[in-house]
Write a protein that holds these residues in place. Structure first.
Motif, PDB file in Angstrom:
ATOM      1  N   MET A   1      24.062 104.340 -17.724  1.00 47.99           N
ATOM      2  CA  MET A   1      25.274 104.970 -18.208  1.00 47.99           C
ATOM      3  C   MET A   1      24.893 106.185 -19.045  1.00 47.99           C
ATOM      4  SD  MET A   1      28.153 103.683 -20.940  1.00 47.99           S
ATOM      5  CE  MET A   1      28.731 102.353 -19.965  1.00 47.99           C
ATOM      6  N   LEU A   2      25.580 107.251 -18.804  1.00 49.96           N
ATOM      7  CA  LEU A   2      25.408 108.462 -19.602  1.00 49.96           C
ATOM      8  C   LEU A   2      26.406 108.414 -20.751  1.00 49.96           C
ATOM      9  CD1 LEU A   2      24.324 111.355 -20.051  1.00 49.96           C
ATOM     10  CD2 LEU A   2      26.114 112.140 -18.487  1.00 49.96           C
ATOM     11  N   ALA A   3      25.937 108.560 -21.970  1.00 54.71           N
ATOM     12  CA  ALA A   3      26.820 108.578 -23.139  1.00 54.71           C
ATOM     13  C   ALA A   3      26.827 109.990 -23.718  1.00 54.71           C
ATOM     14  CB  ALA A   3      26.339 107.577 -24.179  1.00 54.71           C
ATOM     15  N   LEU A   4      28.021 110.547 -23.886  1.00 55.77           N
ATOM     16  CA  LEU A   4      28.164 111.902 -24.407  1.00 55.77           C
ATOM     17  C   LEU A   4      29.055 111.895 -25.637  1.00 55.77           C
ATOM     18  CD1 LEU A   4      28.935 113.714 -21.035  1.00 55.77           C
ATOM     19  CD2 LEU A   4      26.766 113.708 -22.252  1.00 55.77           C
ATOM     20  N   SER A   5      28.782 112.783 -26.553  1.00 53.02           N
ATOM     21  CA  SER A   5      29.657 112.983 -27.708  1.00 53.02           C
ATOM     22  C   SER A   5      30.500 114.224 -27.455  1.00 53.02           C
ATOM     23  CB  SER A   5      28.831 113.189 -28.980  1.00 53.02           C
ATOM     24  OG  SER A   5      28.077 112.047 -29.265  1.00 53.02           O
ATOM     25  N   ARG A   6      31.780 114.128 -27.716  1.00 54.01           N
ATOM     26  CA  ARG A   6      32.694 115.248 -27.541  1.00 54.01           C
ATOM     27  C   ARG A   6      33.651 115.274 -28.720  1.00 54.01           C
ATOM     28  NH1 ARG A   6      31.571 119.152 -24.718  1.00 54.01           N
ATOM     29  NH2 ARG A   6      29.906 118.655 -26.105  1.00 54.01           N
ATOM     30  N   LYS A   7      34.118 116.442 -29.057  1.00 51.24           N
ATOM     31  CA  LYS A   7      35.126 116.614 -30.097  1.00 51.24           C
ATOM     32  C   LYS A   7      36.445 116.988 -29.433  1.00 51.24           C
ATOM     33  CE  LYS A   7      31.751 118.156 -33.486  1.00 51.24           C
ATOM     34  NZ  LYS A   7      31.247 119.276 -34.279  1.00 51.24           N
ATOM     35  N   LYS A   8      37.501 116.992 -30.229  1.00 51.83           N
ATOM     36  CA  LYS A   8      38.819 117.363 -29.717  1.00 51.83           C
ATOM     37  C   LYS A   8      38.740 118.722 -29.019  1.00 51.83           C
ATOM     38  CE  LYS A   8      43.589 117.901 -31.272  1.00 51.83           C
ATOM     39  NZ  LYS A   8      43.908 119.258 -30.907  1.00 51.83           N
ATOM     40  N   ASP A   9      39.401 118.803 -27.888  1.00 50.61           N
ATOM     41  CA  ASP A   9      39.471 120.005 -27.049  1.00 50.61           C
ATOM     42  C   ASP A   9      38.168 120.324 -26.315  1.00 50.61           C
ATOM     43  OD1 ASP A   9      42.173 120.440 -27.681  1.00 50.61           O
ATOM     44  OD2 ASP A   9      41.620 121.540 -29.492  1.00 50.61           O
ATOM     45  N   GLU A  10      37.176 119.463 -26.407  1.00 51.78           N
ATOM     46  CA  GLU A  10      35.962 119.641 -25.617  1.00 51.78           C
ATOM     47  C   GLU A  10      36.099 118.822 -24.335  1.00 51.78           C
ATOM     48  OE1 GLU A  10      32.626 120.643 -28.990  1.00 51.78           O
ATOM     49  OE2 GLU A  10      32.724 118.589 -28.255  1.00 51.78           O
ATOM     50  N   ALA A  11      35.302 119.181 -23.336  1.00 49.82           N
ATOM     51  CA  ALA A  11      35.457 118.550 -22.029  1.00 49.82           C
ATOM     52  C   ALA A  11      34.103 118.269 -21.396  1.00 49.82           C
ATOM     53  CB  ALA A  11      36.274 119.453 -21.111  1.00 49.82           C
ATOM     54  N   ILE A  12      34.150 117.469 -20.345  1.00 44.83           N
ATOM     55  CA  ILE A  12      32.997 117.279 -19.470  1.00 44.83           C
ATOM     56  C   ILE A  12      33.468 117.543 -18.038  1.00 44.83           C
ATOM     57  CG2 ILE A  12      31.839 115.627 -20.979  1.00 44.83           C
ATOM     58  CD1 ILE A  12      32.722 113.415 -19.069  1.00 44.83           C
ATOM     59  N   ILE A  13      32.547 117.957 -17.207  1.00 42.85           N
ATOM     60  CA  ILE A  13      32.835 118.249 -15.805  1.00 42.85           C
ATOM     61  C   ILE A  13      32.039 117.275 -14.945  1.00 42.85           C
ATOM     62  CG2 ILE A  13      32.691 119.977 -13.957  1.00 42.85           C
ATOM     63  CD1 ILE A  13      34.623 120.789 -16.136  1.00 42.85           C
TER      64      ILE A  13
END
Length: 73
Positions: A1-13
């Motif tokens: 599993m890939l775990a990513l940190s994101r903040k509000k208004d950020e995205a992943i593709i």
């Protein structure tokens, strides 16, 4: 599993055609926005589990002999 940190208004593709954006973070809940082609089904995990259970139940109740007769007509 890939775990990513994101903040509000950020995205992943994902795969050039699926975008998941963090819309809102409130307490222990995160609101996601998902942009994907209409051909890509998107379900909450608990809903998907119910769909699978319903499909298994429906498939197990099929009488194969009757089904074969329907296709011969």
């Amino acid at each position: 599993m890939l775990a990513l940190s994101r903040k509000k208004d950020e995205a992943i593709i994902i795969n050039d055609d699926i975008e998941i954006t963090i819309i809102e973070i409130k307490g222990d809940q995160v609101k996601l926005g998902i942009s994907a082609p209409k051909s890509v089904p998107i379900y909450r995990k608990e809903v998907y589990a119910q769909i699978l259970d319903s499909n298994k139940e429906a498939a197990s109740s099929v009488d194969v002999k009757t089904l074969n007769q329907l296709f011969k007509k």
